[in-house]
Design an enzyme around this catalytic site. Structure first.
Site, PDB file in Angstrom:
ATOM      1  N   ASP A 536       0.864  -1.180   0.000  1.00 22.09           N
ATOM      2  CA  ASP A 536       0.000   0.000   0.000  1.00 22.09           C
ATOM      3  C   ASP A 536       0.905   1.237   0.000  1.00 22.09           C
ATOM      4  O   ASP A 536       2.122   1.132   0.208  1.00 22.09           O
ATOM      5  CB  ASP A 536      -0.851  -0.076   1.279  1.00 22.09           C
ATOM      6  CG  ASP A 536      -1.971   0.941   1.330  1.00 22.09           C
ATOM      7  OD1 ASP A 536      -2.322   1.495   0.280  1.00 22.09           O
ATOM      8  OD2 ASP A 536      -2.493   1.166   2.444  1.00 22.09           O
ATOM      9  N   GLU A 539       2.895   5.031  -3.841  1.00 24.31           N
ATOM     10  CA  GLU A 539       2.979   6.021  -4.941  1.00 24.31           C
ATOM     11  C   GLU A 539       4.322   6.727  -4.974  1.00 24.31           C
ATOM     12  O   GLU A 539       4.775   7.020  -6.105  1.00 24.31           O
ATOM     13  CB  GLU A 539       1.847   7.046  -4.798  1.00 24.31           C
ATOM     14  CG  GLU A 539       0.459   6.457  -4.921  1.00 24.31           C
ATOM     15  CD  GLU A 539       0.035   5.624  -3.711  1.00 24.31           C
ATOM     16  OE1 GLU A 539       0.535   5.891  -2.598  1.00 24.31           O
ATOM     17  OE2 GLU A 539      -0.779   4.721  -3.879  1.00 24.31           O
ATOM     18  N   ASP A 613      -9.152   4.521  -2.072  1.00 23.00           N
ATOM     19  CA  ASP A 613     -10.029   4.930  -0.971  1.00 23.00           C
ATOM     20  C   ASP A 613     -11.324   5.563  -1.472  1.00 23.00           C
ATOM     21  O   ASP A 613     -11.476   6.790  -1.487  1.00 23.00           O
ATOM     22  CB  ASP A 613      -9.285   5.884  -0.038  1.00 23.00           C
ATOM     23  CG  ASP A 613      -8.089   5.188   0.602  1.00 23.00           C
ATOM     24  OD1 ASP A 613      -8.042   3.942   0.582  1.00 23.00           O
ATOM     25  OD2 ASP A 613      -7.200   5.899   1.115  1.00 23.00           O
TER      26      ASP A 613
END
Ligand code: NOJ
Length: 954
Positions: A536, A539, A613
């Site tokens: 997770d 980025e 999300d």
């Protein structure tokens, strides 16, 4: 009346705003120096019609060994006083694969400016392709792997080298200022002044490169000299500084270095791709809005309908005229799109902050071929373990071992199948990755062993940020594999654990160190290989970083700036993780399952992803479908959205509809934010609990069909959630349909309900026969256009049809997990078309190891002819079938064949005998035909196996 309308508006506004990403954190084009400069440049060039770039015809050289054409592109900057400035850009062009053209434009000199003290390399980054392309295209060999190409005409100003080529190339005598090349069905013209490429497929013009003269390469220059180097159409906005509130610390050590180019797709006003964006499948015209942006960022509660960047980036776009552009660049990128229906073309303008212009254009007969080419080049989607295409139960967080085991047993108690349970952030000891919270998870091996009994798996979260000051981050620092700041010191930013460092998985040594952490963390007994990883925040997400991510002037190995490779970082993290897990499980030969949030072209080779999300409201349910479709047509099909919305508490109706939609996502996972109420499916009251259970069970019943589609995708890139226009390109009204879709090429057509209070929904049907999935009631669209029909859709019903002409394979018994279904027999559902013809495919392997790569799988085709002859034609049977049968594919028999009956087409009298031809012999089945209703005939226990060739007549 007026008041209540006003109230409704306010409520809607409030709901939207209360769940909105903080937009202002992200730049608009006008706030991004290079985007603004290029948009202004393109507007001015459109007015002045000037062009500053030409290809120097005298520089053209063909390298026959590598089959590459080399030349120099010259940019001329006119100066009022003194000589014009001429900047040289080496250009190369080659045919790649069968039907693709690749060209690269680099910058020749980048050392003329005083570089002393620079920590970053002034050279343009040109290695993106080494990460994005499949391994087989990365080596030296790939360069000579180009198909034969011929230079058909020479440029008017040919040079001596060029004339030397005539001896072995077929050159025509015509004089032209275009160089013409041909390779199979692809031909192209290289125009020299201004520089332009025209690319044809079977002599039809499909793409023009630089038609609008938006080519712009901001060459290297010093700050002092800058103004002499700015073109009349250019603005100097933020060339050496960044005014944006959140990134004004960017040191921009190399000044302006952006690249831009335009591509006109001819013969089409529909373009698709460039995920990830929360917008429609058919990309929007951006003349009156922000360009689409590709820049991996963390967008909690992202906004819908905007071209804002999201967690992943795949710079691949194609048109409905089967032409694609792959912009091989991992820097911050913006794309403008303008549809011109009068001229039947789509003009696109691509702008990246830096790097080289590296572009692959592919052409073909149809869209599946274009996606096939793209996934041949960038790698096929991995074939996931069967269990990972089942249902995943996730939540931030399952608190401890007892919590996990309670969920596990409750799912069974309520007959809700599942395969994976997930542990989010809080399982760690103080947010230190590669550790377990001691009191909550005192014995992870014990937990894994318990889950393993039913073939279940555990996924745990491992992010690339590492808390400052603990053994793992200390190793990263000591081994010198932390990402550096612009001064060359280990970069420290804030994420979940507070102050953190980031592993540099762009470096080989960084990958090795990363792998060593997994080796200690996943040190499991040999009988356990059911622990998997979720990467997770890769980025990367940085709470105090500009635009929620890494400062662009961070430094990776070999002095490469984050700016150049930003969109690749997430891929490097999940690939390093994948390689680690794969090698840890090498003894059991288990295929890893891995989830990543950030992705780039090529990520499909090793990871699944999800849409991040989202929020528990109807808008997010609705947008999840085009988002999943967009990734599916961009070569990365293994994607889903958090069910039933990550943030907030969904209403029961929304939960029901979200599961009914989510069961079609290739990645089927429920997930919820830490602040939400618990919502494991067994907690719901009736009828919701049964509705959700039925949806999950339906997914499991359809696993044989779904797994076959994953197999197809892993060999051709074929979409799993498949837009209608891919199946019916002849129907132009389908080009913007993104609320109903096919499941691969299975013939299943679905329209999930994505609005509240619906008891029916309007569906559109192409010509053909359609059978409602559960009743097998059918109707015919015998026109040549789309037909609209209202379909009943009460809360417990999914609008779902089988298109005539297909055969679906199912397993229809409830089991607690996919592993327990392994020995269950198959059920065939045959849906004949108007001619009584239907086809279906089935792929079967052990569902968990790499054995299939050694040929250990069964692949077969079912064909119905004339409405009453059903054939099984296996085209791949492993040599060691008997061993495999004993071991992993224990049962491949068929227990039931259901033939949907279209009364107008299909005359079968009941009580007819059923005969089977097999191995040159014919036998009658003791079972007679039976029927439950007028819509189907059923052949029970036909004693047939999918691994054998047979023909059944009924
Ligand atoms: C962000 C992810 O998008 C979300 O799914 C996860 O639950 C949180 N990080 C916590 O790890």
């Amino acid at each position: 009346m007026i008041v209540s309308k006003w109230l409704v508006c306010q409520l809607v506004l409030f709901t939207t705003l209360s769940h909105a990403f903080t937009d202002y954190l992200l730049k608009k084009c006008a706030q991004s120096g290079f985007c603004h400069r290029n948009r202004v440049y393109s507007e001015n060039i459109a007015l002045s019609r000037n062009s500053y770039y030409k290809l120097d015809a005298a520089s053209v050289v063909h390298d026959p060994l590598q089959n590459v054409l080399h030349a120099t592109i010259i940019k001329t900057i006119p100066r009022l006083e003194g000589d014009d400035i001429a900047v040289e850009f080496p250009f190369s062009l080659s045919f790649l694969q069968d039907h693709s053209v690749r060209f690269i434009i680099d910058e020749k000199e980048r050392t003329s400016v005083n570089d002393s003290g620079l920590l970053v390399s002034p050279q343009r980054y040109k290695e993106t392709w080494l990460h994005a392309f499949d391994e087989k295209f990365r080596g030296e060999v790939s360069k000579t792997n180009f198909s034969e190409s011929h230079f058909l005409e020479q440029p008017r100003t040919g040079n001596s080298l060029w004339s030397k080529l005539t001896s072995f190339l077929s050159l025509s005598n015509s004089t032209s200022d275009a160089i013409r090349l041909q390779n199979g069905c692809v031909s192209l013209e290289v125009l020299t002044e201004p520089f332009q490429l025209k690319i044809y497929w079977r002599n039809t013009l499909k793409l023009i490169v630089n038609e609008q003269n938006f080519l712009n390469i901001e060459h290297y220059r010093s700050k002092e000299e800058n103004f002499a180097h700015v073109l009349p159409e250019e603005t100097a906005f933020n060339m050496f500084k960044d005014d944006f509130k959140y990134s004004k610390d960017d040191t921009l050590p190399l000044g302006p270095e952006s690249i831009a180019l335009d591509f006109s797709f001819i013969g089409s006003t529909n373009v698709y791709g460039i995920p990830e964006h929360a917008t429609s499948l058919r990309l929007m015209d951006t003349s009156q809005r922000e360009p689409y942006r590709l820049f991996n960022v963390d967008v909690f509660e992202y906004n819908i309908g905007t071209t804002q960047p999201m967690y992943g980036s795949i710079p691949f776009m194609f048109s409905s005229s089967s032409t694609s552009v792959f912009w091989v660049n991992a820097a911050d990128t913006w794309v403008d799109i303008r549809y011109d229906s009068q001229q039947n073309k789509t003009m696109t303008h691509w702008i990246s902050e830096n790097g080289v212009l590296d572009v692959v254009v592919s052409l073909g007969e149809d869209i599946p071929t274009i996606i096939d080419r793209f996934t041949d080049l960038t790698g096929r989607p991995f074939l996931p373990p069967m269990s990972s295409i089942g249902y995943h139960q996730c939540r931030w967080n399952y608190n401890d071992e007892m919590d996990v085991l309670t969920v596990d047993s409750q799912m069974d108690a309520h007959e809700i199948p599942y395969d994976f349970i997930w542990l989010d952030l809080e399982y760690t000891n103080d947010k230190k990755f590669f550790t377990w919270k001691p009191n909550s998870f005192p014995d992870p091996k014990r937990l894994l062993a318990k889950l393993n009994k039913l073939g279940r798996n555990l996924v745990v979260l491992i992010d690339p940020h590492l808390k400052e000051d603990y053994e793992v981050s200390d190793i990263v620092i000591n081994e010198n594999v932390a990402v550096k700041d612009h001064n060359g010191d280990d970069y420290i930013g804030r994420c979940w654990p507070g102050n953190s460092i980031w592993i540099d998985t762009m470096s080989k040594h960084g990958q090795k160190i990363w792998k060593s952490f997994f080796e200690s963390f996943m040190d499991l007994p040999s009988n356990l290989s059911n622990l998997f990883i979720w990467n997770d925040m890769n980025e990367p997400s940085i709470f105090d970083g500009p635009e929620t991510t890494a400062p662009k002037d961070l430094i990776h190995q070999n002095n490469v700036e984050e700016r150049s490779l930003h969109n690749l970082y997430g891929l490097s993290v999940h690939e390093a993780t994948h390689d680690a897990v794969k090698s840890i499980y090498s003894a059991s030969d288990k295929r890893p399952f891995l989830l990543t949030r950030a992705f780039f072209a090529g990520s499909q080779r090793t990871a699944a992803t999800w849409t991040g999300d989202n929020v528990a409201n109807w808008d997010y349910l609705k947008i999840s479908i085009p988002m999943v479709l967009s990734n599916n047509v961009a070569g990365m099909p293994f994607i889903g959205a958090d069910i039933a919305g990550f943030v907030g508490d969904p209403s029961p109706e929304l939960v029901a509809r979200w599961y009914q939609a989510g069961l079609w996502y290739p990645f089927f996972r429920a997930h919820a934010h830490i602040d939400t109420k618990r919502r494991e499916p067994y907690l719901f009251n009736e009828p919701l609990k049964s509705i959700v259970r039925d949806a999950i069970q339906l997914r499991y019943f359809l696993l044989p069909t779904l797994y076959t589609m994953f197999y197809k995708s892993s060999t051709t890139g074929f979409p799993i959630m498949n837009p209608m226009f891919v199946e019916h390109p002849e129907l132009s009204e389908l080009y913007d349909i993104d609320n109903q879709f096919y499941w691969g090429n299975s013939g299943l057509l679905v329209k999930p309900v994505t609005e509240p209070n619906q008891s029916e929904t309007e569906m559109i049907f192409p010509p053909g026969i359609f059978y409602e999935f559960s009743s097998l009631d059918s109707f015919v669209n015998d026109g040549i256009n789309l037909m609209k029909r209202n379909i009943s859709a009460p809360l417990d019903k999914i609008p779902l049809f089988i298109e005539g002409g297909h055969i679906i394979t199912m397993k229809n018994k409830y089991r607690r997990s996919s592993k327990l279904m392994k020995n269950d027999p198959y059920v065939l559902v045959v849906a004949p078309d108007a001619n009584g013809v239907a086809v279906g495919e089935l792929y079967v392997d052990d569902g968990e190891t790499f054995g299939y790569q050694k040929g250990e799988y069964v692949r077969t085709q079912f064909i119905l002819e004339g409405g009453h002859i059903l054939k099984n034609l296996p085209d791949h049977i492993p040599d060691n079938l008997a061993d495999i049968h004993n071991d992993t594919l224990r049962n491949t028999s068929i227990e039931k064949i259901i033939v949907a009956k279209n009364t107008s087409q299909h005359n079968v009298t009941l009580n007819d005998t059923v005969t089977v031809k097999q191995d040159g012999r014919e036998r009658s089945l003791s079972t007679k035909l039976s029927r439950e209703d007028d819509n189907r005939i059923i052949i029970m226990n036909p004693m047939l196996d999918i691994t054998e060739k047979w023909e059944l007549t009924f």
